[in-house]
Structure formats: C-alpha cells, structure tokens
Design an enzyme around this catalytic site. Sequence first.
Site, PDB file in Angstrom:
ATOM      1  N   SER A 134      37.518   1.553 -68.708  1.00 22.94           N
ATOM      2  CA  SER A 134      38.841   1.072 -69.103  1.00 22.94           C
ATOM      3  C   SER A 134      39.930   1.586 -68.161  1.00 22.94           C
ATOM      4  O   SER A 134      39.819   2.683 -67.595  1.00 22.94           O
ATOM      5  CB  SER A 134      39.132   1.566 -70.527  1.00 22.94           C
ATOM      6  OG  SER A 134      40.499   1.425 -70.841  1.00 22.94           O
ATOM      7  N   TYR A 158      44.260  -3.614 -67.447  1.00 27.74           N
ATOM      8  CA  TYR A 158      45.476  -4.087 -68.108  1.00 27.74           C
ATOM      9  C   TYR A 158      46.451  -4.356 -66.984  1.00 27.74           C
ATOM     10  O   TYR A 158      46.789  -3.435 -66.227  1.00 27.74           O
ATOM     11  CB  TYR A 158      46.039  -3.010 -69.053  1.00 27.74           C
ATOM     12  CG  TYR A 158      45.239  -2.841 -70.331  1.00 27.74           C
ATOM     13  CD1 TYR A 158      44.944  -3.928 -71.141  1.00 27.74           C
ATOM     14  CD2 TYR A 158      44.806  -1.580 -70.743  1.00 27.74           C
ATOM     15  CE1 TYR A 158      44.226  -3.773 -72.314  1.00 27.74           C
ATOM     16  CE2 TYR A 158      44.084  -1.418 -71.916  1.00 27.74           C
ATOM     17  CZ  TYR A 158      43.808  -2.526 -72.697  1.00 27.74           C
ATOM     18  OH  TYR A 158      43.094  -2.372 -73.859  1.00 27.74           O
ATOM     19  N   THR A 184      41.863  -7.859 -69.627  1.00 33.50           N
ATOM     20  CA  THR A 184      42.050  -7.981 -71.084  1.00 33.50           C
ATOM     21  C   THR A 184      43.372  -8.684 -71.363  1.00 33.50           C
ATOM     22  O   THR A 184      44.421  -8.288 -70.841  1.00 33.50           O
ATOM     23  CB  THR A 184      42.014  -6.588 -71.734  1.00 33.50           C
ATOM     24  OG1 THR A 184      40.731  -6.033 -71.480  1.00 33.50           O
ATOM     25  CG2 THR A 184      42.226  -6.674 -73.238  1.00 33.50           C
ATOM     26  N   ARG A 193      48.417   0.320 -85.036  1.00 33.10           N
ATOM     27  CA  ARG A 193      47.287   1.143 -85.498  1.00 33.10           C
ATOM     28  C   ARG A 193      47.821   2.206 -86.461  1.00 33.10           C
ATOM     29  O   ARG A 193      48.313   3.249 -86.027  1.00 33.10           O
ATOM     30  CB  ARG A 193      46.609   1.820 -84.313  1.00 33.10           C
ATOM     31  CG  ARG A 193      46.318   0.904 -83.153  1.00 33.10           C
ATOM     32  CD  ARG A 193      44.851   0.543 -83.050  1.00 33.10           C
ATOM     33  NE  ARG A 193      44.692  -0.453 -82.001  1.00 33.10           N
ATOM     34  CZ  ARG A 193      44.510  -0.159 -80.712  1.00 33.10           C
ATOM     35  NH1 ARG A 193      44.401   1.096 -80.332  1.00 33.10           N
ATOM     36  NH2 ARG A 193      44.396  -1.117 -79.819  1.00 33.10           N
ATOM     37  N   LYS A 274      38.905 -11.244 -70.949  1.00 31.92           N
ATOM     38  CA  LYS A 274      38.468 -10.674 -72.241  1.00 31.92           C
ATOM     39  C   LYS A 274      39.564 -10.793 -73.300  1.00 31.92           C
ATOM     40  O   LYS A 274      40.717 -10.428 -73.045  1.00 31.92           O
ATOM     41  CB  LYS A 274      38.136  -9.185 -72.042  1.00 31.92           C
ATOM     42  CG  LYS A 274      37.811  -8.420 -73.324  1.00 31.92           C
ATOM     43  CD  LYS A 274      37.325  -7.022 -73.002  1.00 31.92           C
ATOM     44  CE  LYS A 274      36.912  -6.250 -74.239  1.00 31.92           C
ATOM     45  NZ  LYS A 274      38.015  -5.711 -75.002  1.00 31.92           N
ATOM     46  N   HIS A 298      39.042  -7.827 -79.927  1.00 32.97           N
ATOM     47  CA  HIS A 298      39.315  -6.429 -79.602  1.00 32.97           C
ATOM     48  C   HIS A 298      38.787  -5.510 -80.724  1.00 32.97           C
ATOM     49  O   HIS A 298      39.341  -4.467 -81.001  1.00 32.97           O
ATOM     50  CB  HIS A 298      40.824  -6.227 -79.424  1.00 32.97           C
ATOM     51  CG  HIS A 298      41.211  -5.220 -78.374  1.00 32.97           C
ATOM     52  ND1 HIS A 298      41.755  -5.568 -77.166  1.00 32.97           N
ATOM     53  CD2 HIS A 298      41.155  -3.862 -78.354  1.00 32.97           C
ATOM     54  CE1 HIS A 298      42.034  -4.469 -76.463  1.00 32.97           C
ATOM     55  NE2 HIS A 298      41.665  -3.422 -77.160  1.00 32.97           N
ATOM     56  N   ASP A 329      31.953  -9.977 -78.225  1.00 33.18           N
ATOM     57  CA  ASP A 329      31.898  -8.678 -78.915  1.00 33.18           C
ATOM     58  C   ASP A 329      32.715  -8.750 -80.192  1.00 33.18           C
ATOM     59  O   ASP A 329      33.278  -9.791 -80.526  1.00 33.18           O
ATOM     60  CB  ASP A 329      32.347  -7.516 -78.006  1.00 33.18           C
ATOM     61  CG  ASP A 329      33.861  -7.412 -77.841  1.00 33.18           C
ATOM     62  OD1 ASP A 329      34.633  -8.046 -78.580  1.00 33.18           O
ATOM     63  OD2 ASP A 329      34.278  -6.671 -76.931  1.00 33.18           O
ATOM     64  N   GLY A 331      32.343  -6.393 -83.936  1.00 31.53           N
ATOM     65  CA  GLY A 331      31.591  -6.332 -85.191  1.00 31.53           C
ATOM     66  C   GLY A 331      30.095  -6.160 -85.039  1.00 31.53           C
ATOM     67  O   GLY A 331      29.378  -6.147 -86.045  1.00 31.53           O
ATOM     68  N   GLY A 352      31.316  -1.867 -78.864  1.00 34.96           N
ATOM     69  CA  GLY A 352      32.340  -0.843 -78.623  1.00 34.96           C
ATOM     70  C   GLY A 352      32.078   0.361 -79.509  1.00 34.96           C
ATOM     71  O   GLY A 352      31.468   1.348 -79.105  1.00 34.96           O
ATOM     72  N   ARG A 353      32.455   0.211 -80.785  1.00 36.67           N
ATOM     73  CA  ARG A 353      32.335   1.376 -81.678  1.00 36.67           C
ATOM     74  C   ARG A 353      30.908   1.902 -81.760  1.00 36.67           C
ATOM     75  O   ARG A 353      30.691   3.111 -81.836  1.00 36.67           O
ATOM     76  CB  ARG A 353      32.835   1.013 -83.079  1.00 36.67           C
ATOM     77  CG  ARG A 353      34.337   0.811 -83.130  1.00 36.67           C
ATOM     78  CD  ARG A 353      34.774   0.502 -84.544  1.00 36.67           C
ATOM     79  NE  ARG A 353      36.185   0.165 -84.615  1.00 36.67           N
ATOM     80  CZ  ARG A 353      36.671  -1.050 -84.344  1.00 36.67           C
ATOM     81  NH1 ARG A 353      35.868  -2.028 -83.973  1.00 36.67           N
ATOM     82  NH2 ARG A 353      37.968  -1.269 -84.456  1.00 36.67           N
TER      83      ARG A 353
HETATM   84  C1  LIG Z   1      38.284   3.387 -79.463  1.00 37.94           C
HETATM   85  C2  LIG Z   1      38.380   2.041 -78.801  1.00 37.94           C
HETATM   86  C3  LIG Z   1      39.144   1.909 -77.636  1.00 37.94           C
HETATM   87  C4  LIG Z   1      39.217   0.663 -76.997  1.00 37.94           C
HETATM   88  N1  LIG Z   1      39.888   0.555 -75.817  1.00 37.94           N
HETATM   89  C5  LIG Z   1      39.883  -0.622 -75.136  1.00 37.94           C
HETATM   90  C6  LIG Z   1      40.457  -0.719 -73.834  1.00 37.94           C
HETATM   91  O1  LIG Z   1      40.960   0.254 -73.281  1.00 37.94           O
HETATM   92  N2  LIG Z   1      40.424  -1.931 -73.231  1.00 37.94           N
HETATM   93  C7  LIG Z   1      39.852  -3.042 -73.805  1.00 37.94           C
HETATM   94  O2  LIG Z   1      39.859  -4.114 -73.217  1.00 37.94           O
HETATM   95  N3  LIG Z   1      39.284  -2.964 -75.034  1.00 37.94           N
HETATM   96  C8  LIG Z   1      39.263  -1.777 -75.692  1.00 37.94           C
HETATM   97  N4  LIG Z   1      38.644  -1.689 -76.908  1.00 37.94           N
HETATM   98  C9  LIG Z   1      37.980  -2.884 -77.468  1.00 37.94           C
HETATM   99  C10 LIG Z   1      36.517  -2.950 -77.013  1.00 37.94           C
HETATM  100  O3  LIG Z   1      36.425  -3.214 -75.637  1.00 37.94           O
HETATM  101  C11 LIG Z   1      35.736  -4.026 -77.760  1.00 37.94           C
HETATM  102  O4  LIG Z   1      36.396  -5.256 -77.584  1.00 37.94           O
HETATM  103  C12 LIG Z   1      35.593  -3.735 -79.253  1.00 37.94           C
HETATM  104  O5  LIG Z   1      35.349  -2.381 -79.473  1.00 37.94           O
HETATM  105  C13 LIG Z   1      34.446  -4.561 -79.821  1.00 37.94           C
HETATM  106  O6  LIG Z   1      34.345  -4.410 -81.207  1.00 37.94           O
HETATM  107  P1  LIG Z   1      33.339  -3.372 -81.921  1.00 37.94           P
HETATM  108  O7  LIG Z   1      33.970  -2.013 -81.760  1.00 37.94           O
HETATM  109  O8  LIG Z   1      33.324  -3.845 -83.326  1.00 37.94           O
HETATM  110  O9  LIG Z   1      32.012  -3.462 -81.218  1.00 37.94           O
HETATM  111  C14 LIG Z   1      38.555  -0.460 -77.558  1.00 37.94           C
HETATM  112  C15 LIG Z   1      37.801  -0.303 -78.728  1.00 37.94           C
HETATM  113  C16 LIG Z   1      37.696   0.923 -79.344  1.00 37.94           C
HETATM  114  C17 LIG Z   1      36.855   1.063 -80.574  1.00 37.94           C
END
Ligand SMILES: Cc1cc2nc3c(=O)[nH]c(=O)nc-3n(C[C@H](O)[C@H](O)[C@H](O)COP(=O)(O)O)c2cc1C
Length: 420
Positions: A134, A158, A184, A193, A274, A298, A329, A331, A352-353
């Site tokens: 990121s 970004y 993104t 948040r 994205k 996201h 992505d 969920g 992600g998570r």
């Molecule tokens: C803690 C956290 C930080 C994130 N930071 C970014 C980021 O810096 N840039 C970005 O494009 N998406 C970011 N995302 C979104 C993820 O790239 C991704 O789209 C998302 O986590 C997918 O959903 P999921 O967590 O349910 O798998 C972040 C997600 C989380 C959980």
Amino acid sequence: MSLRTRIRDFSSLVQLQAPALPTTASALHAARDIGDVRELARRRTPRFVFDYVDGGSFREESVAYNQTAFAGHRFAPRVLRPVGQPDLSAELLGGRTKLPIGLAPTGLTGLSHPEGEKAVARAAAAFGVPFSVSTMATSSIEDVAAAAPDSRRWFQLYLRTDRAKSLDLIRRALNHGYESLVLTVDTAVAGRRLRDDRNGLALPPKLRVDTFFDTARHPGWALRFLANGAPKLANFSESTNSISELVSSMFDPQLSFDDLDWLREQWPKNLIIKGVLHPDDARTAFDHGADAVWVSNHGGRQMDRTVAPIDVIAEIRAAVGPHRPLILDSGIRSGLDVAAALAAGADFVHVGRAFLYGLMAGGQPGVERVLQILSDETRNAMQLLGAATITDLRQGQLHAPLCMNLDQYPEDSVLNKRTA
Ligand SMILES: Cc1cc2nc3c(=O)[nH]c(=O)nc-3n(C[C@H](O)[C@H](O)[C@H](O)COP(=O)(O)O)c2cc1C
C-alpha cells in the site's frame, strides 16, 4: 472390582496430557478456519489494533453484508467428474499463480505485527501469490523488495493532489521490480471509521489511560513494539494526526477518468483499477487503458451500505466480456467464498482482513497458515463441486441468491424448518 483397578482401567482408556501453554505454532496449527485465526488475533492484540483491522465505515453494514451476500449464493455441485488432482493455478495478467488468491493492499500493516509488509511479502512468495504494497505501508517500497526479492509484488497507489509525490512512488516501484500498479479509486474522501475515532487511533499510537491498560494486557504485542519502535508510514515523511485526517490528505477528490490517461503514460506495466462496483465504470476503466479491474467495496471501509462485489461480478463480467481480467475482493473468509467468486465471473480474488488476522495471530507463519487454510478449503470445494480446474467452476454450479438475508426467509420455508 476394586476402586484402584477401576481407576487403572479408566486411565488406560484416556490419554492424559499435561496442559502445555500454547506456542504460536501450535495455536496456529490448531486453527481450523479463518474464524479461529480471527479469534486468536483478537486475543493477541490490543483492542484499538484489532478494531482498526476488523472494523469498517459508519454502521459497518457493508462489512457484515459482504459475508451475508456470499452465504446467499448457493451451489449445485456437478458430479461424476474426475477431480483427483484439482489444479488451483490461475492465469492473470500474463503470469501464472499457484493459487487464485492474492493478498490485498493494507495500510498501517506494521500495527498488526512489527514485521508488517515484509512478513506478508515473504508469506506471499512462499505460496507463489501476489501481494500489493500500500501507499500507506509501514515498510518502504525498497525494504519490501529487499525482504522478499522473489515475491510477485504489486504497488497500490493513492493518486495525490500533489502529482509529483505520486510520480516519485511510481518510479520507485518501477525501479524495484513491482510488476503491477493498482490505482485505488473508491477513496474520493475517507470513509468514516467510527471505531478508530472512538479509540483515538493515531500514528504513532498515542496511549490513553484505557488503551494503556489494554496494551498492558497484551504483553506479547507490547514487547514486540517496544523492541521495534512505533510503526510509521514508510513511503514518505509527513507529519500525521488522526488516522482520518491522515487518510484524507492522501486522496484527491477531483480524481477523474482523465487522470487514468495520464497515469497510463507514466506506468508501462500492468495497470489495475481497484474499487469498482458499477458495470459502466468497469467498461470505462478498460477504455482508458486499464489492464484489469478490481471489483471491491474496500472491505466495507469506505462507502457503507453498498452492494457486495459478489452481487455485481456477474453483471460486470457480462458488461466487459469474457476476456477482460476481473479481480474480486471484500468479504472472502473461506474457500467456499473463493469458489463462489470464481464461479460468478472473477478471474482472481484477494483477501484483506483474513491475512491480517494471521499476521496479528503469529506474524509470517500466521499469514502462511491463512493461505494454507484458504488453499485447502478451495481445493476441497472444487472437488465437491466437480471442478478439476478453476474454469471448471463455471459449469452452472453457482446459483444467484434466492433471498439475500437468511433471516428474511418466510417462516414456513424449508430452510427455517431445517434450522429450527
Ligand atoms: C486494515 C486495512 C487497511 C486497508 N488499507 C488499504 C489501502 O491502504 N489501500 C487499499 O487500496 N485498500 C486498503 N484496504 C482494503 C483492502 O485492500 C481490501 O479491499 C479489503 O480488505 C477486502 O475486504 P476483506 O478485508 O473483507 O477481505 C484495507 C483493508 C484493511 C482491512
């Protein structure tokens, strides 16, 4: 029979083991699914850290709904197909990956574990899957490349109002072997948040009385951070305040499709857009030179109460045609979700998570455990669905939801009777 004989007979039947304090390795091994890993992560990190990862925007309806939407998609397995050795590899953007699963960009990853992005990149390399670093990473573009030189690295951008700052990042990524640039676009402004605001999350973390005691209850996390210093944004040096303010300063609310044309000229390799949820936007992104579109909300961290990507992927696939690369992505917590996304029209998915829970639970081995669980579950799902390859998942096995919210099934429905 004497009491002593009975005790002896009983003890020969049971295998008593002295309770051992769980090591990270044994705790990870015992984790059977992503839910178990999440629980381990929750126990091992202070609440403000867990909330930052786990939470979403506003009332977190999209976070919850992303998973409900997957659960609403049902499978009709195909049978009598040889599935002894399913092939989980996927073709994406001119390269083959061992799994159809990548690790999404996440900001402030060093809050979860001091090794942050470096640990994630090494785990991704071990499984032969891509990982996006990121813009808001806590390890620099250069450090991640040095820590995992064999990794398939993507850089997530970004695009800032100050284009010169973005150009600097793009050049550095190009010079350090990053193979794709991910722009993104669902961040015109920062999502609200509320968990982070309530917890007073800031960089570097500022301890209040409540967060101090919370941190003291997690000595493993606290000691690791004392030893390594507070995480900071590693790709640039700028003064930071609250996370929302920081995030806002990273975004350009004036960004438009014309900027894609400019970016296309700056970046000669794969360009991925994205954060798309509408079929027309996906089509327009391709018209402006995108090599792939990443369908995402996201993870429910930006606009709340959106559709889930799994709801719209089939419509987007129909709009862009069969050959344009689509990534999905938001969920994904199991191999069943992976199989559903691929069956619905995605070429590739990201989590992600899920991997961040692994990172919080046990650093690099935790991320590897998550990839192992997802890979095992995907293989199992493919076999039970009659799919020897991931393209075989598109043989009518997926049914669009009959009813999105399981609670809304009529009282006399078969489903309610079965679960009663
Ligand atoms: C803690 C956290 C930080 C994130 N930071 C970014 C980021 O810096 N840039 C970005 O494009 N998406 C970011 N995302 C979104 C993820 O790239 C991704 O789209 C998302 O986590 C997918 O959903 P999921 O967590 O349910 O798998 C972040 C997600 C989380 C959980």
